[in-house]
Design an enzyme around this catalytic site. Structure first.
Site, PDB file in Angstrom:
ATOM      1  N   GLU A 162       6.957  62.654  -4.234  1.00 53.25           N
ATOM      2  CA  GLU A 162       5.760  63.158  -3.549  1.00 53.25           C
ATOM      3  C   GLU A 162       5.732  62.497  -2.183  1.00 53.25           C
ATOM      4  O   GLU A 162       5.327  61.340  -2.055  1.00 53.25           O
ATOM      5  CB  GLU A 162       4.495  62.802  -4.354  1.00 53.25           C
ATOM      6  CG  GLU A 162       4.416  63.445  -5.723  1.00 53.25           C
ATOM      7  CD  GLU A 162       4.158  64.950  -5.684  1.00 53.25           C
ATOM      8  OE1 GLU A 162       3.776  65.479  -4.625  1.00 53.25           O
ATOM      9  OE2 GLU A 162       4.361  65.606  -6.725  1.00 53.25           O
ATOM     10  N   CYS A 196      -1.842  62.112   3.057  1.00 49.48           N
ATOM     11  CA  CYS A 196      -0.569  62.854   3.122  1.00 49.48           C
ATOM     12  C   CYS A 196      -0.766  64.313   3.507  1.00 49.48           C
ATOM     13  O   CYS A 196       0.104  64.903   4.130  1.00 49.48           O
ATOM     14  CB  CYS A 196       0.167  62.745   1.791  1.00 49.48           C
ATOM     15  SG  CYS A 196      -0.803  63.314   0.398  1.00 49.48           S
TER      16      CYS A 196
HETATM   17  P1  NAD Z   1       6.269  53.455   1.084  1.00 45.71           P
HETATM   18  O1  NAD Z   1       7.353  54.389   0.784  1.00 45.71           O
HETATM   19  O2  NAD Z   1       6.494  52.384   2.086  1.00 45.71           O
HETATM   20  O3  NAD Z   1       5.721  52.740  -0.241  1.00 45.71           O
HETATM   21  C1  NAD Z   1       5.455  53.409  -1.430  1.00 45.71           C
HETATM   22  C2  NAD Z   1       5.937  52.583  -2.601  1.00 45.71           C
HETATM   23  O4  NAD Z   1       7.327  52.330  -2.481  1.00 45.71           O
HETATM   24  C3  NAD Z   1       5.267  51.221  -2.749  1.00 45.71           C
HETATM   25  O5  NAD Z   1       4.943  51.022  -4.107  1.00 45.71           O
HETATM   26  C4  NAD Z   1       6.330  50.243  -2.305  1.00 45.71           C
HETATM   27  O6  NAD Z   1       6.262  49.006  -2.983  1.00 45.71           O
HETATM   28  C5  NAD Z   1       7.617  50.947  -2.666  1.00 45.71           C
HETATM   29  N1  NAD Z   1       8.709  50.583  -1.776  1.00 45.71           N
HETATM   30  C6  NAD Z   1       8.637  50.344  -0.445  1.00 45.71           C
HETATM   31  N2  NAD Z   1       9.863  50.069   0.053  1.00 45.71           N
HETATM   32  C7  NAD Z   1      10.726  50.135  -0.988  1.00 45.71           C
HETATM   33  C8  NAD Z   1      12.138  49.956  -1.130  1.00 45.71           C
HETATM   34  N3  NAD Z   1      12.911  49.656  -0.102  1.00 45.71           N
HETATM   35  N4  NAD Z   1      12.682  50.110  -2.348  1.00 45.71           N
HETATM   36  C9  NAD Z   1      11.915  50.437  -3.408  1.00 45.71           C
HETATM   37  N5  NAD Z   1      10.575  50.600  -3.337  1.00 45.71           N
HETATM   38  C10 NAD Z   1       9.984  50.461  -2.156  1.00 45.71           C
HETATM   39  O7  NAD Z   1       5.108  54.451   1.493  1.00 45.71           O
HETATM   40  P2  NAD Z   1       3.823  54.106   2.281  1.00 45.71           P
HETATM   41  O8  NAD Z   1       4.140  53.812   3.715  1.00 45.71           O
HETATM   42  O9  NAD Z   1       3.067  53.089   1.500  1.00 45.71           O
HETATM   43  O10 NAD Z   1       3.056  55.526   2.187  1.00 45.71           O
HETATM   44  C11 NAD Z   1       2.965  56.398   3.257  1.00 45.71           C
HETATM   45  C12 NAD Z   1       3.775  57.650   3.023  1.00 45.71           C
HETATM   46  O11 NAD Z   1       3.520  58.199   1.760  1.00 45.71           O
HETATM   47  C13 NAD Z   1       3.431  58.739   4.017  1.00 45.71           C
HETATM   48  O12 NAD Z   1       4.602  59.365   4.435  1.00 45.71           O
HETATM   49  C14 NAD Z   1       2.584  59.702   3.213  1.00 45.71           C
HETATM   50  O13 NAD Z   1       2.579  61.021   3.692  1.00 45.71           O
HETATM   51  C15 NAD Z   1       3.231  59.586   1.883  1.00 45.71           C
HETATM   52  N6  NAD Z   1       2.293  59.991   0.833  1.00 45.71           N
HETATM   53  C16 NAD Z   1       2.556  61.108   0.108  1.00 45.71           C
HETATM   54  C17 NAD Z   1       1.651  61.527  -0.856  1.00 45.71           C
HETATM   55  C18 NAD Z   1       1.896  62.757  -1.691  1.00 45.71           C
HETATM   56  O14 NAD Z   1       1.206  62.917  -2.683  1.00 45.71           O
HETATM   57  N7  NAD Z   1       2.810  63.637  -1.349  1.00 45.71           N
HETATM   58  C19 NAD Z   1       0.498  60.799  -1.080  1.00 45.71           C
HETATM   59  C20 NAD Z   1       0.269  59.671  -0.324  1.00 45.71           C
HETATM   60  C21 NAD Z   1       1.172  59.265   0.628  1.00 45.71           C
END
Ligand code: NAD
Length: 518
Positions: free
Chosen positions: A219, A254
């Site tokens: 997502e 998002c």
């Molecule tokens: P992120 O990808 O940085 O983090 C999300 C999760 O991934 C966290 O739990 C984090 O601990 C984990 N994570 C981070 N780096 C990692 C790595 N290298 N290896 C493994 N796990 C890792 O996302 P964010 O910046 O917190 O969120 C923002 C993004 O999420 C935006 O692009 C937004 O559009 C998207 N988003 C999508 C939805 C949806 O439902 N489609 C909802 C909310 C946010």
């Protein structure tokens, strides 16, 4: 001491293994057990909503009632809808239009749980994005590991405690931590990984899953556009809805309106309304009363976008980097190659682009930011709305509003292309965590119908098998549909069928049971 205690790395494999064992005990299989656990989860959320909303406030400075409306209500609504329908979704389903060969084979489609699944949540709506997938996983009979975002530490700590206290620990476990802990988690074998977050990390997750052939749902986000056309009968309300969708949660949504494409002839009128509503709804926003940007790194990123943009500021206010506060900002004269138009903004900044022809604006979206998570058309013209909806592929589509579709558990939610794959909410959450298994329970007596499969397969067998398995076609070589109702068509089919059987029967009879029975 930090707010969130990270799970010791060496504990992670042990806890995942326990959940795998509890899955294989199959005690969470019966629908009644699933429902009982979902009811417990319902009260765990409802009874603790104050403390959960306060935790969100501590992490993001988000007003408590915003979390109530945008998260708690949506979670509870989804949960009740799923509970209401779970019994019927979990029932075996009869396949449609079963051909003669399988008519008596007791064929069914059975939804079975996948096993032990991993849910990785993110910070911006830290409750719903963690809990809605967990609800689906429990409803489908799985055991679940929940890894929440370390960027929303208060929520992660409080929710972990609530789930540990009120839910069966053999059903759901929270593992807390950052990149390192997530890495160890992904080294464990799961039966599905459900990830919400950025595309960059999404690729890391998908690659890791591919190594062990673990299916995943991603997502993700992206740049979701809103078209505002001269055919809109209510530009004032369009502006109000766009301002709300854009600036709620400081633009960290998002499905927010990432940028607006405004038809030239109504541009001045529409932007006046935009400024009016931004001032009215967010004019008093400050570091004390407005949602913060999640961390310093993102504040820097946003300020650097504002520094490097070639656009003109139509409306803004004072930012406060130390307090992680970015004032809602409207930018005009934005070009497609502007710094604000490269990546998803995830910030309270709204770039406005003028367009003359709808067709060319659509082409530009497809060329620059295809397959957004959401697509919005503010117009009262059916043709325009249809054109936008039909030409641009997107996760969701709304006419004359934005963001609201996420709150309906009756609709699927998920991305397409760069905005992710897989969908959930309501029935789709159940499907996301189930496998549809093909079931056949073959009675011995059906041998008479199935005899044609044994070698040597004669012409007669092949012809008979054709009639017993392949339905009649109702279209001609030109692709035109031939009405099955027409008497002439039926007569032709009848003659062809008789002829086929005759040729098969007379060409090579052998000692097969079916021939003997003739
Ligand atoms: P992120 O990808 O940085 O983090 C999300 C999760 O991934 C966290 O739990 C984090 O601990 C984990 N994570 C981070 N780096 C990692 C790595 N290298 N290896 C493994 N796990 C890792 O996302 P964010 O910046 O917190 O969120 C923002 C993004 O999420 C935006 O692009 C937004 O559009 C998207 N988003 C999508 C939805 C949806 O439902 N489609 C909802 C909310 C946010």
């Amino acid at each position: 001491m930090s707010v969130l205690e990270y799970t010791p790395l060496d504990e992670i494999p042990i806890r995942v293994q326990k959940l795998r064992e509890s899955f294989h005990s199959r005690k969470f299989d019966p629908v009644e057990v699933r429902l009982r656990n979902l009811r417990k989860l319902y009260y765990a959320i409802e009874d603790n909503q104050d403390v959960l909303c306060q935790a969100v406030e501590k992490d993001l400075n988000k007003p408590v009632n915003e979390t109530r409306v945008l998260e708690i209500n949506i979670i509870l609504g989804d949960l009740l809808f799923i509970m209401e329908n779970l019994k019927s979704w979990a029932k075996d389903r009869r396949p449609e239009a079963v051909p003669l060969m399988y008519k008596f084979s007791g064929s069914r489609v059975e939804s079975i749980p996948l096993g032990t699944v991993l849910v990785i949540g993110t910070f911006n709506y830290p409750l719903s994005l963690a809990l809605q997938p967990v609800i689906g996983a429990i409803a489908a009979g799985n055991t679940v590991v929940l890894k929440q975002s370390e960027q929303s530490p208060h929520v992660s700590a409080v929710l972990s405690e609530i789930l540990a206290d009120q839910m069966d620990n053999e059903l759901v476990q929270c593992i807390n931590g950052g990149v390192e802990e997530t890495g160890v988690l992904l080294d464990q074998k799961f039966d599905k990984v459900f990830y919400t977050g950025s595309g960059t990390v999404g690729k890391i997750i998908a690659k890791k899953c591919a190594e062990s052939l673990t299916p995943c749902i991603l997502e993700l986000g992206g740049k979701s556009p809103a078209f505002v056309t001269a055919q809109s009968k209510n530009l004032d309300l369009a502006a109000k809805r766009i301002v709300n969708a854009k600036f709620v949660n400081a633009g960290q949504t998002c499905v927010t309106v990432d940028y607006c494409l405004v038809e030239e002839s109504i541009y001045n009128e529409f932007t006046e309304y935009l400024v009016k509503w931004t001032k009215k709804l967010y004019g008093d926003a400050n570091a004390d009363n407005y949602t913060k940007i999640v961390n310093g790194r993102n504040v820097k990123r946003i300020l650097s976008l504002l520094d490097s943009t070639k656009a003109t500021v139509l409306y803004s206010g004072e930012h406060n980097a130390d307090e992680r506060f970015i004032h809602p900002t409207l930018l005009e004269n934005v070009e497609w190659h502007d710094s604000t138009m490269t990546d998803e903004l995830f910030a309270p900044i709204l770039p406005l682009l003028k367009y003359k022809s709808l067709e060319s604006a659509i082409e530009s979206v497809i060329k620059n930011h295809d397959t957004p998570l959401a697509l919005y058309a503010f117009t009262d013209s059916k043709n325009e709305s249809k054109l936008i909806q039909q030409r641009i592929r997107s996760g969701g589509f709304m006419q004359n509003d934005a963001v609201m579709h996420v709150g309906m558990p009756q609709l699927p939610f998920g991305g397409i292309g760069t905005s992710g794959y897989g969908q959930y909410h309501g029935h789709d959450s159940f499907r996301a965590f189930s496998h549809e298994r093909a079931i056949i329970k073959q009675p011995w007596w059906t041998e008479i119908l199935l005899d044609a499969r044994y070698r040597p397969i004669s012409n007669f067998d092949a012809t008979l098998a054709r009639f017993a398995t392949v339905p009649f076609k109702t279209f001609a070589r030109t692709g035109k549909i031939v009405s099955f109702k027409s008497a002439a068509f039926k007569a032709v089919i009848g003659i062809v069928a008789m002829y086929g059987l005759y040729v098969g029967f007379t060409s090579d009879r052998d000692a097969k049971l079916i021939n003997i029975s003739f």
